[in-house]
Design an enzyme around this catalytic site. Structure first.
Site, PDB file in Angstrom:
ATOM      1  CD  GLU A 236     -24.652 -15.386 -54.403  1.00 21.65           C
ATOM      2  OE1 GLU A 236     -23.899 -16.345 -54.562  1.00 21.65           O
ATOM      3  OE2 GLU A 236     -24.502 -14.287 -54.946  1.00 21.65           O
TER       4      GLU A 236
ATOM      5  N   GLY B 224     -30.845 -13.381 -51.613  1.00 22.29           N
ATOM      6  CA  GLY B 224     -31.262 -12.518 -52.695  1.00 22.29           C
ATOM      7  C   GLY B 224     -30.391 -11.280 -52.812  1.00 22.29           C
TER       8      GLY B 224
ATOM      9  CE  LYS C 149     -29.559 -10.108 -46.374  1.00 18.74           C
ATOM     10  NZ  LYS C 149     -30.958 -10.476 -46.675  1.00 18.74           N
TER      11      LYS C 149
ATOM     12  CG  ASP D 110     -39.549 -12.347 -50.683  1.00 16.03           C
ATOM     13  OD1 ASP D 110     -40.243 -13.078 -51.430  1.00 16.03           O
ATOM     14  OD2 ASP D 110     -38.337 -12.161 -50.851  1.00 16.03           O
TER      15      ASP D 110
END
Ligand SMILES: *[C@@H]1O[C@H](CO)[C@@H](O)[C@H](O)[C@H]1NC(C)=O
Ligand SMILES: *[C@@H]1O[C@H](CO)[C@@H](O)[C@H](O)[C@H]1NC(C)=O
Ligand SMILES: *[C@@H]1O[C@H](CO)[C@@H](O)[C@H](O)[C@H]1NC(C)=O
Ligand SMILES: *[C@@H]1O[C@H](CO)[C@@H](O)[C@H](O)[C@H]1NC(C)=O
Ligand SMILES: *[C@@H]1O[C@H](CO)[C@@H](O)[C@H](O)[C@H]1NC(C)=O
Ligand SMILES: *[C@@H]1O[C@H](CO)[C@@H](O)[C@H](O)[C@H]1NC(C)=O
Ligand SMILES: *[C@@H]1O[C@H](CO)[C@@H](O)[C@H](O)[C@H]1NC(C)=O
Ligand SMILES: *[C@@H]1O[C@H](CO)[C@@H](O)[C@H](O)[C@H]1NC(C)=O
Ligand SMILES: *[C@@H]1O[C@H](CO)[C@@H](O)[C@H](O)[C@H]1NC(C)=O
Ligand SMILES: *[C@@H]1O[C@H](CO)[C@@H](O)[C@H](O)[C@H]1NC(C)=O
Length: 884
Positions: free
Chosen positions: A598, A600, A618, A715
């Site tokens: 899983e 974000g 995804k 990120d």
């Protein structure tokens, strides 16, 4: 508490300290005994009663049946000697004399007793040979208190052993009692006893008082000691045919400080011939000894009114004190204030009744002490503390390292020299030579407290760590030999300065650099990482106030061959080509059969296109915080960029309500997962970690420099570094990425995106976005790689990984920083061991970095390029901090 317990448990389990274990045992046993024998324990407060040679595992402590004294093993108080037992066929003796300790090794062996500085102690040493070795050769040896000779023990013809007593005031909280071999025979001891006394009762002008005689006048033959004497003095008996005994059954008032036992005060002697003087003569062992006399009187007869007993005391023919009339049932003690010598070694006491006295003189008890001169002062206390710390740190158990370090001169500790020119000033350690002693660990900090040290030789050991700065502050030092060790780092400048003033400093290594830590090696990957992580740490702590920003020094950078760039119109073509329908997505994932994890913004599923190309799909959840904008951004970006270290986009799905991204499949999951050991419990090897770091760095570098316009990932974190076959690392998750203006900053919005812990605090504060915030995040990833610590851990001393690392580095605890899993790696493979010292260089590198930063501020010199050209491109550490 539990942690503490664990800590101690591990100490005990891991350490090879026999002492420690027996210590625990002792404590446990003492606890038991304390409960049972509390009353005795209170009475015996401050008593030290050692049954020498008693194995600590045998019931220790125990209550000696005859006296009720509480004896324990001596093993805690001495580091040497062997255990013996007297011949069992000999007549029964008291329990504490049955076992003994003997000293076949070394010349001087010392007990180290814990005492109270300044307290007056009665110390008793007893040796009973008992043919323990079956040789029938009685020992003869000397006893020392600290550096001073006390007495010779000669057991010849002493079937019941020899006991010696001294009244001594220790000058520190530890007292050395040393047995010194003086001939062929082996020193031995049966028991050692210490009893604290009041400080004002047995006083001498100088030296110490050695018991010569102590007896009470009685016709019985009962020797008194504890518990009759609460101070455990031993009272022998004496009676003469010319005397007559008088006695009482009543208790006397003995509270004049001396606490003379009641049984001593209950009897007294008077001359049998009423009119004759009372006469006692004692012959000294050494005619020249100085003597102190103590006389105890207590009237035992209730005299009719008008009767009285009055007499004068003559000591060696001289009137001693004043005329005395002993009080009924009340102790009077008459004592010397100055020592006397006895003519020809014969000391004579005469009590002569005054002419008015109705009754003859009376005497209850006598104590005689000779003065033992203790001229040698002990070694300077600071030096003793320091050398003991050094001894403890290096576990030096040399036989000569017992007792006072410097004195007496003939028992000087091995490898020491002292200035003891004057016996009345404390000797000082001036020379310490621990060459070739297998020393390990750092250079002991306690060395700095040997303030008068002139020569220090620590050569040919296994010392590690840096050369400490404090050596430069030791003003007396003239020579330091540190050669043949595993020391690292630069020699402190202050020490080099001292060298110019004549200090002789001997270290290995060229250019005064130890173990090559300053040598520029062609490729030290570890070093590279250290550099980058240093940069990170510095980012966190050495931030410049200036908000003016400067781009990375792009001019010096050449792009890699695999780096390409794509233009916008190409993208729109690409986008059409890679677009998938939702039903195609379902087919690829076999109706979402195999979730991989899983992310974000949604769940990632395994899939394959046409049964051949594996992919990760995804599927963005409806509730995802990643909006359509982010989705488009990622698609755009990934279609635009192609780099071996960026996860590539195979396609995407953009249907109403269904957004999906199709990536190349990364078979080995993410970095975080691997570091955590959850993947398949195998530990990432150091070299693999390094390769991963370099891969990720190259991916990031491409975004920053290879793309036009440049991109910021925003990120960067360990879960966004994915690992493919052979652990090739690729950056993933570009949903937050933004392009920025070359040479400036891209002001995104006031909303700061990214993951807490990885976010550049500067970015947080200003809301500005710069490529350097990616660098910061990448640095955090490197720290994760090195330490395998959580980025934010509130339970740690410092919650953030960068703060924590800096904190540990400042403490010098480099080993504590490293991922313990890696540590295991080192131990099991010798190849790693070779590399391990490089780990320690992290600190050095940090310092070097700082120095570099200071000296090269503003000039774009590329310091790191020599060590690893690959990484240096984007991580020009000399420039990064100043770039802020
Ligand atoms: C003696 O014992 C004391 C206290 O137990 C300790 O501090 C000291 O270091 C010891 N000295 C030696 C020479 O072992
Ligand atoms: C014992 O003698 C001391 C003085 O020597 C006195 O202070 C104390 O009160 C006496 N104790 C008793 C019980 O008489
Ligand atoms: C007692 O002592 C005195 C003086 O020393 C002496 O003259 C006398 O003879 C002695 N008496 C006896 C019975 O010994
Ligand atoms: C007491 O002893 C001394 C010395 O031994 C001696 O000279 C003296 O005569 C003795 N006195 C008596 C009464 O025995
Ligand atoms: C030893 O110490 C004394 C002072 O206590 C000093 O005068 C003397 O010079 C020192 N000797 C040496 C050899 O250092
Ligand atoms: C230290 O001791 C060794 C021999 O034990 C000796 O060779 C060396 O010279 C000594 N070092 C100094 C500085 O005196
Ligand atoms: C250093 O340690 C190693 C292994 O513990 C040992 O073999 C070597 O002899 C030591 N070197 C010195 C100089 O003590
Ligand atoms: C040096 O001595 C001082 C004062 O006795 C003490 O406080 C300090 O802890 C000592 N330093 C070391 C490293 O043992
Ligand atoms: C320093 O120590 C090394 C190794 O023990 C030795 O070879 C060298 O001679 C020493 N140098 C001096 C000046 O003492
Ligand atoms: C972009 O790509 C198109 C098609 O390949 C090409 O015609 C155009 O010249 C390119 N533009 C730039 C700025 O590279």
């Amino acid at each position: 508490m539990i942690e503490l317990l664990f800590f101690f448990t591990s100490l005990i389990l891991l350490g090879e300290h026999e002492h420690m274990e027996s210590g625990i045992l002792l404590v446990a046993l003492i606890a038991t005994f304390a409960a049972i024998h509390l009353s005795q324990a209170e009475d015996q407060e401050g008593f030290i009663s050692l049954d020498c040679g008693l194995a600590p595992s045998e019931a220790s402590p125990y209550i000696e049946p005859d006296t009720g004294l509480w004896f324990s093993s001596d093993s805690e108080f001495i580091q040497s000697g062997k255990i013996g037992k007297i011949d069992p066929s000999l007549p029964k003796t008291i329990k504490s004399y049955v076992t003994l300790r003997y000293f076949p090794d070394g010349i001087r062996n010392c007990y180290n007793l814990s005492v109270k500085q300044g307290t007056n102690y009665l110390m008793r040493f007893t040796a009973l040979y008992g043919n323990y070795d079956g040789l029938n050769i009685t020992p003869k040896f000397d006893l020392y208190v600290g550096p001073n000779f006390w007495v010779t023990i000669d057991l010849e013809n002493k079937i019941s052993g020899q006991s010696e007593e001294i009244i001594y005031i220790p000058r520190s909280n530890s007292l050395d009692l040393c047995l010194v071999k003086t001939g062929a025979t082996t020193p031995m001891v049966s028991s050692v006893e210490l009893r604290p006394l009041a400080n004002d009762i047995y006083i001498t002008e100088s030296g110490s008082l050695k018991s010569f005689k102590r007896y009470y006048l009685t016709s019985s033959d009962t020797i008194l000691s504890y518990p009759n004497d609460v101070k455990d003095r031993i009272w022998e008996t004496k009676f003469d045919p010319e005397w007559m005994q008088i006695s009482t059954t009543l208790e006397a008032n003995n509270s004049n400080g001396f606490l003379v036992p009641q049984n001593v005060l209950k009897t007294a002697a008077i001359p049998a011939n009423d009119t004759a003087p009372f006469n006692i003569t004692e012959e000294l062992d050494f005619p020249d000894d100085q003597i102190y006399l103590y006389l105890h009187f207590s009237e035992v007869q209730a005299l009719p009114i008008g009767d009285f007993r009055e007499f004068d005391i003559f000591w060696n023919g001289q009137q001693f004190d004043k005329t005395i009339r002993p009080e009924y049932l009340k102790t009077t003690t008459i004592k010397s204030t100055t020592p006397v010598t006895c003519k020809g070694g014969l000391c004579n006491l005469e009590l002569i009744r005054t002419t008015n006295s109705i009754l003859p003189p009376l005497l209850n008890a006598i104590e005689l002490y000779t003065v033992v001169k203790f001229p040698q002062v002990e070694t300077n206390e600071n030096d003793v503390v320091a050398i003991l710390k050094i001894k403890a740190q290096y576990g030096l158990n040399r036989i000569t390292w017992q007792g006072d370090p410097c004195v007496p001169q003939n028992f000087l500790w091995d490898g020491l020299n002292c200035n003891n020119t004057d016996t009345s000033t404390p000797p000082i350690i001036t020379y310490l030579n621990l060459t070739s002693n297998g020393l390990e660990g750092n250079i002991a900090a306690a060395i700095q407290n040997l303030t008068h040290l002139e020569k220090l030789d620590l050569s040919n050991n296994n010392l590690t760590g840096e050369v400490p700065e404090f050596l430069a502050n030791m003003k007396s030092l003239m020579l330091i030999n540190l050669s043949k060790n595993n020391l690292i780092g630069l020699i402190p400048q202050a020490l080099l300065d001292r060298e110019k003033e004549g200090l002789q400093l001997i270290v290995d290594g060229e250019h005064r650099c130890l173990s090559g830590s300053c040598v520029t090696e062609k490729k030290i990957p570890v070093k590279t990482v250290a550099f980058v992580s240093s940069a990170t740490v510095m980012f966190a702590f050495k931030r410049k106030k200036s908000s003016s920003s400067k781009a990375l020094p792009l001019s010096s950078i050449k792009l890699g061959e695999d780096v390409t760039s794509t233009n916008i119109s190409e993208i729109s073509i690409e986008m059409k080509r890679r677009k998938f329908t939702y039903s195609e997505v379902m087919k690829i994932t076999k109706n979402l059969a195999r979730p991989l994890g899983e992310g974000g913004f949604g769940v990632v599923y395994h899939g394959d296109i046409n049964g051949s190309q594996q992919v990760a799909v995804k599927l963005l959840s409806q509730s995802s915080t990643q909006g359509y904008k982010e989705f488009k951004a990622e698609v755009e970006l990934l279609l635009r960029v192609h780099h071996i270290n960026l996860v590539s986009l195979v396609g995407y799905c953009d249907e109403r309500g269904h957004l999906a991204l199709i990536y190349e499949y990364m078979s080995n999951g993410d970095l975080k997962h691997h570091l955590s050991g959850k993947h398949d419990s195998s530990v990432l090897k150091w070299s693999t970690r390094l390769q991963i770091a370099i891969d990720a760095a190259l991916g990031l570098e491409y975004l920053h420099i290879g793309c036009r316009p440049p991109m910021v990932h925003r990120d960067v974190k360990s879960t966004n570094i994915l690992l493919g076959e052979g652990f090739t690392a690729k950056l993933a998750d570009f949903g937050l990425s933004r392009s920025f203006q070359l040479g400036g900053e891209y002001h995104v919005s006031t909303v700061v995106a990214g993951t807490p812990g990885y976010l550049d605090p500067e970015c947080y504060r200003t809301g500005r976005l710069a490529e350097l915030s990616d660098v910061y995040s990448f640095g955090v990833v490197l720290l994760e790689i090195i330490t395998n610590q959580d980025v934010v851990d509130q339970t740690r001393e410092k919650s953030h990984i960068a703060e924590w690392t800096a904190f540990m580095l400042n403490r010098g605890d480099i080993a504590g920083i490293m991922d313990p899993n890696l540590h295991g790696d080192y131990n099991s493979h010798s190849a790693w061991r070779k590399k391990r010292p490089n780990m320690f260089q992290v600190v050095i590198e940090l310092k070097e970095c700082l120095t570099c930063e200071m000296s090269m501020k503003g000039n774009g010199q590329d310091m790191d390029s020599q060590s690893s050209p690959k990484v240096s491109i984007s991580y020009d550490t000399t420039d990064l901090p100043s770039a802020r």
